[in-house]
Each structure stands twice: as C-alpha cells, then as structure tokens.
Design a protein around this motif. Sequence first.
Motif, short mmCIF file in Angstrom:
data_model
loop_
_atom_site.label_atom_id
_atom_site.label_comp_id
_atom_site.label_asym_id
_atom_site.label_seq_id
_atom_site.Cartn_x
_atom_site.Cartn_y
_atom_site.Cartn_z
N GLN A 1 0.98 -1.13 -0.05
CA GLN A 1 -0.09 0.06 0.05
C GLN A 1 0.89 1.33 0.12
O GLN A 1 1.26 1.66 0.89
CB GLN A 1 -0.86 -0.09 1.23
CG GLN A 1 -1.79 1.18 1.33
CD GLN A 1 -3.03 0.77 2.17
OE1 GLN A 1 -3.72 -0.22 2.24
NE2 GLN A 1 -3.21 1.70 3.21
N LEU B 1 -13.93 -8.09 -3.10
CA LEU B 1 -14.31 -8.56 -1.67
C LEU B 1 -15.42 -9.32 -1.48
O LEU B 1 -15.28 -10.44 -0.81
CB LEU B 1 -14.28 -7.29 -0.77
CG LEU B 1 -12.82 -6.59 -0.53
CD1 LEU B 1 -13.06 -5.50 0.31
CD2 LEU B 1 -11.98 -7.55 0.14
N THR C 1 -6.87 -7.35 -2.60
CA THR C 1 -6.84 -5.90 -3.02
C THR C 1 -5.81 -4.84 -2.58
O THR C 1 -5.44 -5.16 -1.41
CB THR C 1 -8.29 -5.41 -2.70
OG1 THR C 1 -8.19 -5.12 -1.24
CG2 THR C 1 -9.71 -6.15 -3.32
N CYS C 2 -5.39 -4.16 -3.39
CA CYS C 2 -4.23 -3.44 -3.10
C CYS C 2 -4.59 -1.97 -3.39
O CYS C 2 -4.65 -1.59 -4.45
CB CYS C 2 -2.81 -3.62 -3.59
SG CYS C 2 -1.46 -3.09 -3.29
N HIS D 1 -6.56 0.45 3.24
CA HIS D 1 -7.43 -0.61 3.58
C HIS D 1 -7.29 -1.79 2.63
O HIS D 1 -8.11 -2.64 2.36
CB HIS D 1 -8.91 -0.47 3.87
CG HIS D 1 -9.10 0.17 5.27
ND1 HIS D 1 -9.18 1.77 4.94
CD2 HIS D 1 -8.97 0.00 6.54
CE1 HIS D 1 -9.56 2.12 6.18
NE2 HIS D 1 -9.34 1.42 7.17
N SER D 2 -6.08 -2.16 2.10
CA SER D 2 -5.63 -3.21 1.40
C SER D 2 -6.11 -4.62 2.14
O SER D 2 -5.71 -4.65 3.33
CB SER D 2 -4.18 -3.26 0.95
OG SER D 2 -4.07 -1.99 0.33
N THR D 3 -6.48 -5.42 1.42
CA THR D 3 -7.08 -6.66 2.09
C THR D 3 -6.68 -8.03 1.29
O THR D 3 -7.06 -8.08 0.08
CB THR D 3 -8.75 -6.28 2.35
OG1 THR D 3 -8.68 -5.11 3.27
CG2 THR D 3 -9.19 -7.52 2.95
N VAL E 1 -8.71 -11.52 1.34
CA VAL E 1 -9.94 -12.32 1.69
C VAL E 1 -9.73 -13.77 1.38
O VAL E 1 -9.26 -14.20 0.02
CB VAL E 1 -11.22 -11.67 1.08
CG1 VAL E 1 -12.37 -12.57 1.56
CG2 VAL E 1 -11.13 -10.21 1.42
N VAL F 1 -11.76 -12.21 6.42
CA VAL F 1 -10.75 -11.25 5.83
C VAL F 1 -9.42 -12.02 6.84
O VAL F 1 -9.41 -12.08 8.03
CB VAL F 1 -10.85 -9.92 6.66
CG1 VAL F 1 -9.85 -9.10 6.83
CG2 VAL F 1 -12.14 -9.28 5.85
N THR G 1 -5.54 -7.52 6.74
CA THR G 1 -6.00 -6.05 6.19
C THR G 1 -5.15 -4.81 7.04
O THR G 1 -4.21 -5.14 7.70
CB THR G 1 -7.25 -5.82 6.48
OG1 THR G 1 -7.68 -4.54 5.64
CG2 THR G 1 -7.80 -5.54 7.73
N THR G 2 -5.22 -3.53 6.55
CA THR G 2 -4.61 -2.59 7.31
C THR G 2 -5.28 -1.33 7.19
O THR G 2 -6.24 -1.31 6.82
CB THR G 2 -3.30 -2.43 6.46
OG1 THR G 2 -2.52 -1.39 6.95
CG2 THR G 2 -3.46 -1.84 5.17
N ILE H 1 1.32 -5.57 3.37
CA ILE H 1 0.77 -6.61 4.17
C ILE H 1 1.51 -7.87 3.67
O ILE H 1 1.46 -8.05 2.50
CB ILE H 1 -0.84 -6.65 3.92
CG1 ILE H 1 -1.24 -5.50 4.27
CG2 ILE H 1 -1.35 -8.07 4.25
CD1 ILE H 1 -2.95 -5.27 4.02
#
Length: 290
Positions: free
Chosen positions: A24, A202, A214-215, A230-232, A234, A240, A243-244, A251
């Motif tokens: 991110q 997501l 997702t980035c 909020h890159s995540t 799943v 989840v 995440t951040t 991450i």
Amino acid sequence: MDHQHSLMPPAAIPSTTFKIGLCQLSVTADKERNIAHARKAIEEAAAKGAKLVMLPEIWNSPYSNDSFPVYAEDIDVGGEASPSTAMLSEVARLLKITIVGGSIPERSGDRLYNTCCVFDSDGKLKAKHRKIHLFDIDIPGKITFIESKTLTAGENPTIVDTDNHWWVLAEVGRIGIGICYDIRFQELAMIYAARGLFLPSLDQAADNQLYVATCSPARDVAAGYVAWGHSTLVGPFGEVLATTEHEQDIIIAEIDYSLLELRRTNLPLTKQRRGDLYQLVDVQRMKSES
Ligand SMILES: O=C(O)CCC(=O)C(=O)O
C-alpha cells in the motif's frame, strides 16, 4: 547447487501455500521517487517471504486525468520508454518473485489505458490487463471523475498462469486481474472463478470460492482523488485474512490452495449450479473458440 540447471527433481513436495505481499504505497507527483519507492517496498515484501507481490492502481503518477498523459509509458516499447515496467521486470527477475504491478497509465499509439502488468519470476511480461470498466461517476456535490475523458477501456478479462518453478517450492498459480472499478462487476469474478483462479473483489470471495487480494494506494487527503487504503486479503470462506488502515504499509499474508479445495468440496457450488435454469456466458472464450 544451481537448481535452475539441475535435471534432478526437488527433494521436497511443493507446498500448497505461499506468501503474498500487498504494498500500500504513498504516491507523489515525483515519478522517479514513486518508482524507487515501489522498488523498495517490493524488496521489503520479498525479504519477508512474499512470492507474489502486488502494487496499487496508478502507483507511478497522481490519479488524475491531467496526469495520465504526462506520466504514461509505452509498455510495448519497454526500456527507457517504460521506466516503471523496466523496474518491475528487473526486480521480479532478481528476487525470483511474481509481480502483479498494480497499474500505470499506458500509452499505445494515440490511446491511453489504465494498465496492469504481470511479471513472472524470470522478469518476463506475462500479461497486460487494461482496465475494462472505466471509472466514470458524477455524484453531485461530492465527486466527479470521468476516466473516459483521457483513457480508453480495455476489451479483455485477463487470466494469468504464472510460472510454477519447482525450485521455488510454491505455486503462485492462476490469477485473474481487475483494476479498481473492475471489481464491482461481479460477472468478471464469476468468469474468473469459472476458469478456476484467485482474484478479484471482496464481496465475491465467498460467493465464488476464491482468494481475493486488493491493494490500494495509501490515503493522501491532499490528493485530487483520495484513496481509501485498507488493502486486504480475503480467503475462500469470505474471511478477512489480513488488512490494514489508511497509511502506507506492506501486508504479508499466506495463501493456501488446499483451503480452496476444502471450500469447494464442502460446498460443491460448481456441481450444484442449475445450468438448466441459468448460464454465465463467457463472451471472450466464445469468440476465441469460434
Ligand atoms: O469503485 C470504487 O469505489 C472506486 C473506483 C475507483 O476509484 C477507480 O476505479 O479508480
């Protein structure tokens, strides 16, 4: 021993797991700095064990219609014409990792695209995804962003079979690419799932029994377009995994393909789908087969 040149099979059985790194990144108006900064983040993710590293949408340029033509690169020409992809290629090769290179503005003839380049661990350009769904929205009093003012939409969903070098002992496997707004269109995720792979959005991870990564760029409240962060990652149960927050971050999380198998065995949606009542039409595949 140099495993690349050995004909001997590996002693260990390849693992079903590998680590993914989501970078991110903060993005500025200074392209050289953005490229150097992205490189450092990729190196850090790889040092932490990531075999697949992802960058955010438009990481080498501010996200604005004014900037796209100025920062655009001719990816097909490569080399000096595309310093951003030259860096991605080099770092993928040196670190022996797969890179899903977020996206950059691409110049091709007199057109501009929002393009994601995927590099395999030899540094070769494996695939190019041009954003299919341009972000054209006009919410009165809130935001107007018309990507189609400067960009042309891509025409193809993109599925990448990454190389699975046995000496790496992990398989990054098959990846479907979506760029930002692309992920809101669930048919894309369904087609990717039908072709058996691991991204894009997501709310579709559980429905399509996929891993979804997702980035985002880091949040910059002074920017013309303020990213959410909020890159995540799943998992295939819709859980989840990592995440951040808004800020710049890297991450690192684990992907385990055996969980996909488990999910698909426990809930055999593919087998139980009522193809006699409804069908997903994969237009691209139909065209390529006709
Ligand atoms: O779908 C959204 O909420 C944002 C989309 C977007 O920012 C983009 O496609 O660049």
